[in-house]
Motif scaffolding. Structure first.
Motif, mmCIF file in Angstrom:
data_model
loop_
_atom_site.group_PDB
_atom_site.id
_atom_site.type_symbol
_atom_site.label_atom_id
_atom_site.label_comp_id
_atom_site.label_asym_id
_atom_site.label_seq_id
_atom_site.Cartn_x
_atom_site.Cartn_y
_atom_site.Cartn_z
ATOM 1 N N VAL A 182 82.185 45.132 84.052
ATOM 2 C CA VAL A 182 82.787 45.308 82.731
ATOM 3 C C VAL A 182 83.230 46.763 82.559
ATOM 4 O O VAL A 182 82.452 47.698 82.786
ATOM 5 C CB VAL A 182 81.803 44.922 81.612
ATOM 6 C CG1 VAL A 182 82.417 45.222 80.239
ATOM 7 C CG2 VAL A 182 81.428 43.446 81.720
ATOM 8 N N LEU A 183 84.480 46.940 82.169
ATOM 9 C CA LEU A 183 85.026 48.249 81.841
ATOM 10 C C LEU A 183 85.753 48.142 80.505
ATOM 11 O O LEU A 183 86.204 47.062 80.122
ATOM 12 C CB LEU A 183 86.007 48.726 82.918
ATOM 13 C CG LEU A 183 85.451 48.933 84.333
ATOM 14 C CD1 LEU A 183 86.585 49.261 85.296
ATOM 15 C CD2 LEU A 183 84.394 50.032 84.360
ATOM 16 N N ASP A 184 85.871 49.251 79.812
ATOM 17 C CA ASP A 184 86.699 49.278 78.614
ATOM 18 C C ASP A 184 87.757 50.364 78.770
ATOM 19 O O ASP A 184 87.794 51.077 79.786
ATOM 20 C CB ASP A 184 85.858 49.471 77.346
ATOM 21 C CG ASP A 184 85.063 50.778 77.331
ATOM 22 O OD1 ASP A 184 85.311 51.653 78.198
ATOM 23 O OD2 ASP A 184 84.191 50.919 76.453
ATOM 24 N N ARG B 285 86.249 42.831 84.429
ATOM 25 C CA ARG B 285 86.438 42.257 83.101
ATOM 26 C C ARG B 285 86.673 43.424 82.144
ATOM 27 O O ARG B 285 85.905 44.388 82.147
ATOM 28 C CB ARG B 285 85.216 41.442 82.677
ATOM 29 C CG ARG B 285 85.038 40.144 83.471
ATOM 30 C CD ARG B 285 83.891 39.316 82.914
ATOM 31 N NE ARG B 285 82.599 39.967 83.127
ATOM 32 C CZ ARG B 285 81.544 39.815 82.344
ATOM 33 N NH1 ARG B 285 81.618 39.058 81.247
ATOM 34 N NH2 ARG B 285 80.405 40.429 82.624
ATOM 35 N N VAL B 286 87.718 43.336 81.352
ATOM 36 C CA VAL B 286 88.095 44.451 80.487
ATOM 37 C C VAL B 286 87.866 44.064 79.034
ATOM 38 O O VAL B 286 88.260 42.974 78.591
ATOM 39 C CB VAL B 286 89.569 44.854 80.716
ATOM 40 C CG1 VAL B 286 89.957 46.011 79.802
ATOM 41 C CG2 VAL B 286 89.779 45.245 82.183
ATOM 42 N N VAL B 287 87.219 44.957 78.286
ATOM 43 C CA VAL B 287 86.901 44.710 76.881
ATOM 44 C C VAL B 287 88.184 44.764 76.054
ATOM 45 O O VAL B 287 88.936 45.748 76.103
ATOM 46 C CB VAL B 287 85.896 45.744 76.373
ATOM 47 C CG1 VAL B 287 85.596 45.518 74.890
ATOM 48 C CG2 VAL B 287 84.602 45.679 77.198
ATOM 49 N N ASN B 288 88.434 43.693 75.282
ATOM 50 C CA ASN B 288 89.663 43.642 74.487
ATOM 51 C C ASN B 288 89.423 44.118 73.055
ATOM 52 O O ASN B 288 88.352 44.620 72.713
ATOM 53 C CB ASN B 288 90.287 42.244 74.541
ATOM 54 C CG ASN B 288 89.473 41.185 73.812
ATOM 55 O OD1 ASN B 288 88.502 41.487 73.107
ATOM 56 N ND2 ASN B 288 89.867 39.935 73.967
ATOM 57 N N ALA B 289 90.430 43.933 72.197
ATOM 58 C CA ALA B 289 90.358 44.448 70.828
ATOM 59 C C ALA B 289 89.279 43.777 69.997
ATOM 60 O O ALA B 289 88.855 44.315 68.957
ATOM 61 C CB ALA B 289 91.721 44.299 70.146
ATOM 62 N N GLU C 149 90.460 35.668 73.013
ATOM 63 C CA GLU C 149 90.194 35.416 74.425
ATOM 64 C C GLU C 149 91.312 35.958 75.301
ATOM 65 O O GLU C 149 91.424 35.592 76.474
ATOM 66 C CB GLU C 149 90.018 33.910 74.659
ATOM 67 C CG GLU C 149 88.818 33.302 73.960
ATOM 68 C CD GLU C 149 87.512 33.942 74.389
ATOM 69 O OE1 GLU C 149 87.323 34.162 75.610
ATOM 70 O OE2 GLU C 149 86.677 34.252 73.509
ATOM 71 N N GLY C 150 92.154 36.832 74.740
ATOM 72 C CA GLY C 150 93.281 37.381 75.492
ATOM 73 C C GLY C 150 92.891 38.577 76.331
ATOM 74 O O GLY C 150 92.059 39.403 75.935
ATOM 75 N N TYR C 151 93.527 38.698 77.505
ATOM 76 C CA TYR C 151 93.282 39.835 78.391
ATOM 77 C C TYR C 151 94.128 41.009 77.909
ATOM 78 O O TYR C 151 95.337 40.864 77.669
ATOM 79 C CB TYR C 151 93.643 39.465 79.830
ATOM 80 C CG TYR C 151 93.403 40.584 80.809
ATOM 81 C CD1 TYR C 151 92.120 40.917 81.210
ATOM 82 C CD2 TYR C 151 94.463 41.320 81.315
ATOM 83 C CE1 TYR C 151 91.887 41.957 82.099
ATOM 84 C CE2 TYR C 151 94.245 42.364 82.207
ATOM 85 C CZ TYR C 151 92.955 42.678 82.598
ATOM 86 O OH TYR C 151 92.743 43.715 83.467
ATOM 87 N N PRO C 152 93.532 42.216 77.772
ATOM 88 C CA PRO C 152 94.209 43.285 77.041
ATOM 89 C C PRO C 152 95.267 44.091 77.786
ATOM 90 O O PRO C 152 96.064 44.777 77.149
ATOM 91 C CB PRO C 152 93.057 44.205 76.628
ATOM 92 C CG PRO C 152 92.033 44.008 77.693
ATOM 93 C CD PRO C 152 92.122 42.556 78.080
ATOM 94 N N ILE C 153 95.278 44.063 79.136
ATOM 95 C CA ILE C 153 96.279 44.852 79.872
ATOM 96 C C ILE C 153 97.318 43.888 80.432
ATOM 97 O O ILE C 153 97.256 43.480 81.601
ATOM 98 C CB ILE C 153 95.659 45.698 80.991
ATOM 99 C CG1 ILE C 153 94.343 46.340 80.562
ATOM 100 C CG2 ILE C 153 96.643 46.783 81.431
ATOM 101 C CD1 ILE C 153 93.650 47.133 81.662
ATOM 102 N N SER C 154 98.237 43.498 79.600
ATOM 103 C CA SER C 154 99.242 42.509 79.978
ATOM 104 C C SER C 154 100.637 43.073 79.774
ATOM 105 O O SER C 154 100.865 43.895 78.879
ATOM 106 C CB SER C 154 99.070 41.230 79.160
ATOM 107 O OG SER C 154 97.833 40.606 79.445
#
Length: 365
Positions: free
Chosen positions: A143-145, A258-262, A297-302
Motif C-alpha cells: 500500500v502506498l499513497d 495498491r494506491v490510496v484513493n480520495a 472503488e476507483g483507481y486514482p492514477i488513471s
C-alpha cells in the motif's frame, strides 16, 4: 501471422456492463471484406503513419493487426516514441495522426492548424491506469499513497522499511532494502499522468516539481525510454520501483502497489477500478480533461489517450482509411475485447458517440 483472434466469452459480462459497443455507427456495408460479424466492409488502401505515446502501444499494435485481417490492402504503422514525440510530430505535420496521454492545449491546436488551412482535431480513444510496479514479486499489493510516492521520487524515502511505508502496511514485514525509483527519460504522457496526480495531491510536489511530460527528476532516480524502458529497468534493478502503463505490468507479470484513493481506500489497479475512474470524468466538448479526485472503488492514477488529426489535407484514400480505422476501434466488439484483455478500459457508449462525430470531421473540409 497468428490466427484471427476469437472473442473471449469470459469478458462478455464486463463488456455488457461497462463498455457496450455503439451499434450502427460504422462505415456503410460495401462490396468486399467480411468483418466476422456478418457485415460487409469497404476494402481500404493506402499507408497510414502514426506515432506517439507508448502508453497505448500494446493495444494499438493488436488493433492494427486485427483490423488488417479484413483490410489486406491497407497498411497502418504506429511508432511508440512517447507522447512528446507524438505531439511534436503532429504539430510539425510529419505524421498522419499523433497520439498522446496529454491533450493538446488551445495553443497547441492553434499552432498545428497553421500547417493546413483548417482546424486540428483531437479525441480520446481509451483509458488506462499508471501503476507503481516493483522488481520484487514479494512487494505485490504494498500500500502506498500520494505522499509516500512523492517522497520516494523526491528521494526523501529511500528504503522499503521506511516508517511512512510501514505505517501504511502495519501487518506486513518490509525488507531492509534500498528503493531505486525509475522514471521516463523521454517526453512522456505517462509522466504527465503520473506527475499531474502528484501535483494535484501533494503540495510539496507541486512546489518543487510541478507536472509535465518531462520534468527535472531528483538525483538518485534512474531513467528509461518509453514504458518499455522503464519496465526493463524495474525488472533488472534490485529494489527497482517504477511507474508504467498497466498493460506493461500485466504483460511482464510485475508486482504492483495498491494506491490510496480520495476515499482513503487502497485500490488495486484492476480493469474494473480503471473503468470506475473513467466513469467519474466530466468531459467537456473540446475533450481537454484530466481524471482527478477519484474515490469509491476507483483507481486514482488513471489517464486517457488522445488521437490528433486534421479537418483537411489528406488525399481521399488516406482520409478514408484514417476514418475507417478509428471508427472500427470505436465500434468493433473485437476492439473492445482486445482492450479489456490488455488492461485498458474502453469508453462508454455516449462518449463513443461523441468521438465518432469528431472522427467524421477528418478531411471534411
Amino acid at each position: 501471422m497468428r490466427e484471427k483472434r476469437r472473442r473471449v466469452p469470459a469478458l462478455a459480462a464486463i463488456l455488457a456492463a461497462a463498455v457496450t459497443t455503439v451499434a450502427g455507427c460504422g462505415p456503410q456495408a460495401a462490396q468486399a471484406g467480411d468483418s466476422g460479424t456478418g457485415e460487409r466492409q469497404t476494402l481500404m488502401t493506402g499507408v497510414l503513419n502514426g506515432a506517439g505515446a507508448s502508453f497505448p502501444n500494446p493495444l494499438f499494435q493488436e488493433w492494427i493487426e486485427s483490423y488488417g485481417f479484413d483490410q489486406p490492402f491497407a497498411t497502418i504503422n504506429y511508432q511508440s516514441i512517447g507522447s512528446g514525440g507524438g505531439i511534436q510530430g503532429f504539430i510539425e505535420d510529419t505524421l498522419d495522426f499523433g497520439s498522446s496521454e496529454k491533450y493538446l492545449t488551445d495553443e497547441d491546436l492553434a499552432t498545428a492548424s497553421l500547417n493546413r488551412d483548417c482546424e486540428a482535431i483531437q479525441f480520446p480513444v481509451v483509458f488506462g491506469s499508471v501503476v507503481i510496479a516493483f522488481h520484487d514479486p514479494a512487494m505485490d499489493g504494498l500500500v502506498l499513497d500520494a505522499e509516500t510516492i512523492a517522497r520516494i521520487y523526491d528521494r526523501d524515502i529511500t528504503r522499503y522499511d521506511d516508517p511512512a511505508i510501514a505505517a501504511l502496511n502495519p501487518d506486513r514485514e518490509l525488507p531492509d532494502r534500498e528503493i531505486v525509483p525509475v522514471h521516463r527519460s523521454d517526453g512522456s504522457g505517462t509522466t504527465y499522468v503520473f506527475t499531474h496526480y502528484l501535483d494535484h495531491e501533494v503540495p510539496m510536489w507541486a512546489q518543487k516539481y510541478s507536472e509535465g511530460s518531462d520534468i527535472e527528476w531528483a538525483e538518485g532516480t534512474v531513467g528509461g525510454d518509453g514504458n518499455e524502458g522503464v519496465t526493463a529497468r524495474v525488472i533488472n534493478t534490485e529494489g527497482g520501483l517504477g511507474y508504467v502503463n498497466q498493460s506493461y505490468a500485466i504483460r511482464h507479470n510485475l508486482a504492483t502497489a495498491r494506491v490510496v484513493n480520495a476515499s482513503g481506500t487502497p485500490i488495486e489497479p484492476t480493469l474494473e477500478a480503471t473503468t470506475i475512474a473513467s466513469g467519474v470524468a466530466v468531459i467537456p466538448e473540446n475533450f481537454q480533461f484530466d481524471l482527478d479526485d477519484i474515490g469509491g472503488e476507483g483507481y486514482p492514477i488513471s489517464g486517457t489517450n488522445w488521437i490528433f488529426a486534421y479537418e483537411c489535407g489528406y488525399d481521399d484514400d488516406l482520409a478514408e482509411l484514417l476514418r475507417s480505422f478509428w471508427t472500427w476501434a470505436m465500434t468493433s466488439e473485437e476492439a473492445d475485447e482486445l482492450a479489456l484483455e490488455l488492461g485498458y478500459a474502453p469508453m462508454a457508449p455516449e462518449l463513443k458517440r461523441r468521438v465518432l462525430r469528431e472522427i467524421e470531421r477528418i478531411n471534411s473540409r
